[in-house]
Design a protein around this motif. Structure first.
Motif, PDB file in Angstrom:
ATOM      1  N   UNK A   1      -0.715  -7.451  -3.530  1.00 58.32           N
ATOM      2  CA  UNK A   1      -0.785  -6.395  -4.457  1.00 58.32           C
ATOM      3  C   UNK A   1      -2.467  -6.257  -4.691  1.00 58.32           C
ATOM      4  N   UNK A   2      -2.956  -7.389  -4.812  1.00 55.68           N
ATOM      5  CA  UNK A   2      -4.386  -7.436  -5.137  1.00 55.68           C
ATOM      6  C   UNK A   2      -5.206  -6.898  -3.681  1.00 55.68           C
ATOM      7  N   UNK A   3      -4.760  -7.259  -2.537  1.00 57.88           N
ATOM      8  CA  UNK A   3      -5.242  -6.706  -1.269  1.00 57.88           C
ATOM      9  C   UNK A   3      -5.076  -5.238  -1.166  1.00 57.88           C
ATOM     10  N   UNK A   4      -3.611  -4.743  -1.284  1.00 56.38           N
ATOM     11  CA  UNK A   4      -3.400  -3.542  -1.223  1.00 56.38           C
ATOM     12  C   UNK A   4      -3.959  -2.631  -2.205  1.00 56.38           C
ATOM     13  N   UNK A   5      -4.310  -3.171  -3.496  1.00 48.94           N
ATOM     14  CA  UNK A   5      -4.889  -2.061  -4.353  1.00 48.94           C
ATOM     15  C   UNK A   5      -6.473  -2.110  -4.254  1.00 48.94           C
TER      16      UNK A   5
ATOM     17  N   UNK B   1       0.829  -1.372  -0.209  1.00 43.45           N
ATOM     18  CA  UNK B   1       0.144   0.130  -0.005  1.00 43.45           C
ATOM     19  C   UNK B   1       0.858   1.275   0.072  1.00 43.45           C
ATOM     20  N   UNK B   2       1.947   1.206   0.659  1.00 41.92           N
ATOM     21  CA  UNK B   2       2.948   2.544   0.907  1.00 41.92           C
ATOM     22  C   UNK B   2       3.394   2.513  -0.593  1.00 41.92           C
ATOM     23  N   UNK B   3       3.760   1.735  -1.208  1.00 36.32           N
ATOM     24  CA  UNK B   3       4.437   1.715  -2.405  1.00 36.32           C
ATOM     25  C   UNK B   3       3.484   2.262  -3.481  1.00 36.32           C
ATOM     26  N   UNK B   4       2.188   1.854  -3.583  1.00 36.21           N
ATOM     27  CA  UNK B   4       1.165   2.075  -4.399  1.00 36.21           C
ATOM     28  C   UNK B   4       0.857   3.722  -4.256  1.00 36.21           C
ATOM     29  N   UNK B   5       1.038   4.042  -3.051  1.00 37.64           N
ATOM     30  CA  UNK B   5       0.670   5.603  -2.746  1.00 37.64           C
ATOM     31  C   UNK B   5       1.983   6.382  -3.262  1.00 37.64           C
ATOM     32  N   UNK B   6       3.311   5.774  -3.209  1.00 33.29           N
ATOM     33  CA  UNK B   6       4.491   6.368  -3.513  1.00 33.29           C
ATOM     34  C   UNK B   6       4.645   6.606  -5.031  1.00 33.29           C
TER      35      UNK B   6
END
Length: 377
Positions: free
Chosen positions: A111-115, A89-94
């Motif tokens: 990745x699916x759960x974070x997205x 999640x932190x990476x997706x925000x970054x």
């Protein structure tokens, strides 16, 4: 004010996940050279070597090994997932992700759960005819679900095919045949069998191919045999002058030239292998790996049922089988032509572009919304 679009690809682990991920990345880059592409992986996967070598940004997250089927091992997964999801999640925000594309395996589930938790749309691509746990979960969360083989039992799956390298998908075997055979020290005009068992070779294929060497070359069939770099004991005595050659190599760096040199392949039935062979119209005798859940057999069946190849169980492959089934085909140009035509009809050489269309379509609303909001999620 425009903003650079951002795509996150989750396909680490094995080559079966990494190769289609990189083929998609190449297709996306062809569409938009400014597109930000970020690949997810773990420190223990092949992606640490393959992804940077292709020029893409690789970001590492904690691995989440998944059982192939729901078992008691699932009880150990939640703790691993929580950490991996938080990091992802932190990476997706970054990177301001507009869409996450998953290819299954232990990188895809977090990745699916974070997205999902971050409100980033998801696209799933399944390579195998029998989906794994990560993609079965991801399919329930995804905006679009793409599958390689028709009839794959995955929720809302659309038949798209397997994204492949353009060196393979655009290969003109007939135009490259003379060059390819010369590259491997083969005669220009003899029928040619390609034997390979993946990057490490396969003992069953090695034994059967070597045992059938005399029968094959006596029938005028030449052989290109990739034994695997550790299988140095696999050798074939030199052929008499004027007879068909039997060439043994450790590894095939140029699979495109190997495919161009061959008229028929004897090989395993991994999803990428099956997709590449059908895309280039090269028929094969598929020997599914005899362990696991039978997915390799399922991978090969659509091509075999379409008339583009043969299927032989690992326990049944020997020199007699090759002599009885492959020699007659390889010495019959009309039969070879028919198998090749049916193999090509089962292939999808533009799957990389088809999947790129889906990814850009799914990610477009998020990109537009973020542009309007000044880049805020």
């Amino acid at each position: 004010m425009s903003r650079t679009r951002s795509v996150v690809l989750a396909g680490g682990g094995t080559g079966g996940h990494i190769e289609p991920m990189l083929a998609l990345a190449d297709a996306l880059r062809r569409r938009d050279g400014d597109l930000r592409i970020t690949c997810l992986g773990t420190a223990r996967g092949m992606e640490t070597r393959l992804v940077p070598a292709r020029g893409y940004d690789l970001r590492l997250i904690p691995p989440v090994p998944l059982p192939r089927k729901p078992t008691v091992d699932l009880l150990r997964v939640p703790g691993r997932v929580r950490r991996a999801v938080a990091d992802t999640r932190a990476l997706l925000d970054e990177v301001s992700a507009d869409v996450v594309v998953g290819f299954g395996g232990y990188v895809a589930l977090p990745a699916y759960l974070a997205a999902r938790r971050s409100g980033v749309p998801i696209v799933v691509h399944e390579q195998n005819a029998l989906p794994g746990l990560a993609n079965r979960v991801g399919a329930r969360l995804a905006a679009r679900v793409a599958v390689t083989a028709p009839g794959t039992p995955l929720y809302r799956g659309e038949h798209v095919g397997m994204p492949l390298r353009t060196a393979i998908s655009s290969l003109d075997r007939a135009a490259r045949r003379v060059e390819a055979r010369a590259e491997f020290g083969l005669d220009a005009d003899r029928p040619t069998l390609l034997v390979f068992g993946g990057s490490q070779g396969a003992q069953t294929l090695n034994r059967a191919g070597v045992a059938a060497a005399d029968a094959l070359t006596a029938a005028g069939i030449q052989v290109l045999h990739a034994r695997g770099p550790k299988n140095t004991e696999v050798t074939v005595p030199g052929r008499p002058p004027g007879s068909a050659p039997y060439v043994v190599v450790d590894y095939l760096e140029r699979m495109d030239l190997a495919y161009a040199a061959a008229d028929l392949a004897l090989c395993r039935a991994g999803a990428v292998t099956v997709a590449e062979l059908s895309a280039v119209g090269l028929p094969a005798a598929f020997v599914p790996l005899p362990i696991g859940n039978g997915e390799q057999r399922r991978n090969a069946l659509p091509v075999v049922e379409a008339g583009g190849g043969l299927l032989v169980e690992d326990a049944d492959l020997d020199a007699d089988w090759i002599t009885e089934h492959l020699v007659p085909v390889l010495t019959d140009p009309a039969a070879l032509s028919g198998y090749a035509r049916h193999a090509a009809a089962a292939g999808v050489p533009d799957a990389d572009d088809r999947l790129a269309d889906i990814v850009l379509e799914v990610g477009a609303p998020a990109a537009e919304a973020r542009t309007e909001s000044g880049g805020q999620r």
